[in-house]
Design a protein around this motif. Sequence first.
Motif, PDB file in Angstrom:
ATOM      1  N   GLY A 172       3.523  -1.580  42.147  1.00 58.55           N
ATOM      2  CA  GLY A 172       2.571  -2.177  41.210  1.00 58.55           C
ATOM      3  C   GLY A 172       1.646  -1.083  40.680  1.00 58.55           C
ATOM      4  N   GLY A 173       0.730  -1.463  39.813  1.00 52.36           N
ATOM      5  CA  GLY A 173      -0.180  -0.478  39.230  1.00 52.36           C
ATOM      6  C   GLY A 173      -0.875   0.348  40.301  1.00 52.36           C
ATOM      7  N   ASP A 220       5.676   0.087  36.223  1.00 48.37           N
ATOM      8  CA  ASP A 220       5.085  -0.160  34.910  1.00 48.37           C
ATOM      9  C   ASP A 220       5.040   1.121  34.091  1.00 48.37           C
ATOM     10  N   GLU A 253      -5.514  -5.650  32.140  1.00 49.53           N
ATOM     11  CA  GLU A 253      -5.405  -7.100  32.354  1.00 49.53           C
ATOM     12  C   GLU A 253      -6.769  -7.807  32.232  1.00 49.53           C
ATOM     13  N   TYR A 261       2.097 -15.019  32.484  1.00 50.86           N
ATOM     14  CA  TYR A 261       1.129 -15.778  33.286  1.00 50.86           C
ATOM     15  C   TYR A 261       0.486 -16.921  32.499  1.00 50.86           C
ATOM     16  N   TRP A 295      -4.136   1.157  38.485  1.00 57.11           N
ATOM     17  CA  TRP A 295      -3.875  -0.065  37.703  1.00 57.11           C
ATOM     18  C   TRP A 295      -4.812  -0.167  36.496  1.00 57.11           C
ATOM     19  N   TRP A 351      -3.624   1.354  33.126  1.00 60.39           N
ATOM     20  CA  TRP A 351      -2.235   1.643  33.533  1.00 60.39           C
ATOM     21  C   TRP A 351      -1.974   3.151  33.521  1.00 60.39           C
ATOM     22  N   TYR A 398       4.150 -10.605  38.586  1.00 61.18           N
ATOM     23  CA  TYR A 398       3.551 -10.300  39.891  1.00 61.18           C
ATOM     24  C   TYR A 398       2.833 -11.539  40.455  1.00 61.18           C
TER      25      TYR A 398
END
Length: 644
Positions: A95-96, A134, A525, A291, A472, A468, A324
């Motif tokens: 993940g990030g 990512d 995000e 999402y 993250w 990113w 995720y």
Amino acid sequence: MRRKFSKKIMSMGMAAVLSVSLLFGCQSGQKKETKKTYVYQNPEASTEERVKDLMGRMTIKEKIAQMIMAERNVADGGADYKAVKQYGLGAVLSGGGSAPTSGNTAKDWSEEINNYKKAAAESKYGIPILYGVDSVHGNSNVYGTTIFPHQIGLGATGDADLVEKIGRTTASETRAVGSNYAFSPVLGVAYDEHWGRFYECFGENADLVSELGTAYVNGLQGRKDAEDFLSERHVLCSVKHFVGEGQVEQGENQGNVEMDPKEFETLLRNEIIKPYVAAIEAGAQTLMVSYNSINGVNCHENKELITNYLKGELGFQGMVISDYDGVEHCKSDDYKVQLMECVNAGVDMLMEPLDWQKCYYNLIALVNEGKVSEERINDAVSKILTVKFNAGLFEEEINGKAEQEQLEQVGCEEHRTLARNAVSKSLTLLKNDKVKGGKTAIQSLADAKKIAVMGEAADDIGTQCGGWTISWNGDKGETTIGTTILKGFREVAPDKEFEYVDSAEEAAKDVDAVIIVAGESPYSESVGDTGANGLFLDYEGKTMVEETKAKYGKDIPIILMLVTGRPLTVSEEMNRIDALVCAWLPGTECAGIADVLFGDKEFVGRTPVTWPVTAYDISDKFTDESLVMFPYGTGLKKDGSSIK
Ligand code: BGC
Ligand code: BGC
């Protein structure tokens, strides 16, 4: 989608057979025998035959394990090598910001990912894993990689060839570390800049997003009809996030699209589906669910959308992956029910980062209870295996020659030059007035000998890269290797003096121009979601502009450069500045900015989004022209004329 195997790939296949045999600890001769006996191991068999053969050997539990993607070795429930080897998990992700514990260099990543791959090769059937990351603007978690402009900046270039090259180079720097799967590109059509993921999109126009999205897919995966499609110099892509994320109310990340269902359907079919249709046509192998919800139904539990529309009507044959922890976005508050809804809606691979066992045992139970059919599991697993066969992963040598070669090239000059060129092309000139002497503000930079440069963002790698990047949310500071805006100025225009100061007060009276660099701090995000107040130029930026104007008046050109993922309100600043340049989130190679300002390159960037007069006008910017500061497509040249 049957893959034709070239001789080259076939011979690599034999190499893989040998090395896998050694990993099994058997004599290579014996193992080769075994290899030949199973159809799924035979690269000459068709993908359909191989999938069928392998599926025929697997138990339901083994199939379910293939459906899970877990986060790399996290303490309480992630996937360590053992989990991959014993259970045969289908996929692992970083993940990030999830870097190997040994360090964050490309070499550290390569070692760790190859250990996962070895563990998969040692599992019962030796099914290779997908390793997802990512790579959204370069292989951006890894220190020292080439970081390209975020998609919004690529949208400003409007240059599909460039975007395809960037995709290809990103694929290469990703493959270099062993990862074979990029969660990219974002195909959202961005309407509302309150949204913290606005910069991850190419823009607000579905046709532009289609064109550049397809180019990016072609770059990441290779072109569908080309010999090197999905070769070991490419990665699988995941077009995301399906669907409607750019249309949610108030741009709330993970929010809800509230629209009359008929109206939404029209919008979906006429606009926001276009980039997906184009990407599927280009051979996109996987797709990630969003999402967001649509009229209260989360996309992860929307069977109508995933099974009936995407897989049925649009004929998507690839693998659908949840986002995720996406399962937990389904409306029930019971995990098992959420999982049931999600799988039955048509999700094939479950990104369950932190507790894969919870997912595994619940899905087994759901099948035993008849709540998820075996047919659905078979369908999901056949999609996953097809993607793996298509990508030639069963034939691939672990840490093979191509990977090693690419590892050497991570962050190399050639890749950075491409990024630098992209930065130049994304640079968007929005205002460029004539100044004293009759030239435009930008033209007059050629004669300026001494220039004051202000603003933290002028000399900060982390800020210019945005979210990113390494972590993250990204971070300010020297997070990775690159050239800052200021350093680029000094490199490209060594004959000029650049005085880097904190404020107008500190700047010399005799400078010939001032360049103020201001904008946003890194975010990703929901962290980047903001109300209108968060979309004005920040206090420091405003102060620098005001004080500079008070000090120099009309004597010298004052240029404001924005480092931002979205339009910021600059209406108050407009009459205090002579030029406005938007650099978007350019990434590591900011000498590309100097190449335009002080070199021979002309501005070619145009805003891929409508820029409102103030952030209070966002909701009406498409319907009331008087609320628009810079219409979609605005971009000026050095002489002040429009690009068209
Ligand atoms: C994001 C995805 C990303 C995934 C893996 C999610 O939170 O929405 O875009 O690919 O995490 O990091
Ligand atoms: C991870 C990201 C992920 C996010 C989801 C973070 O902790 O690093 O990859 O996208 O959580 O909310």
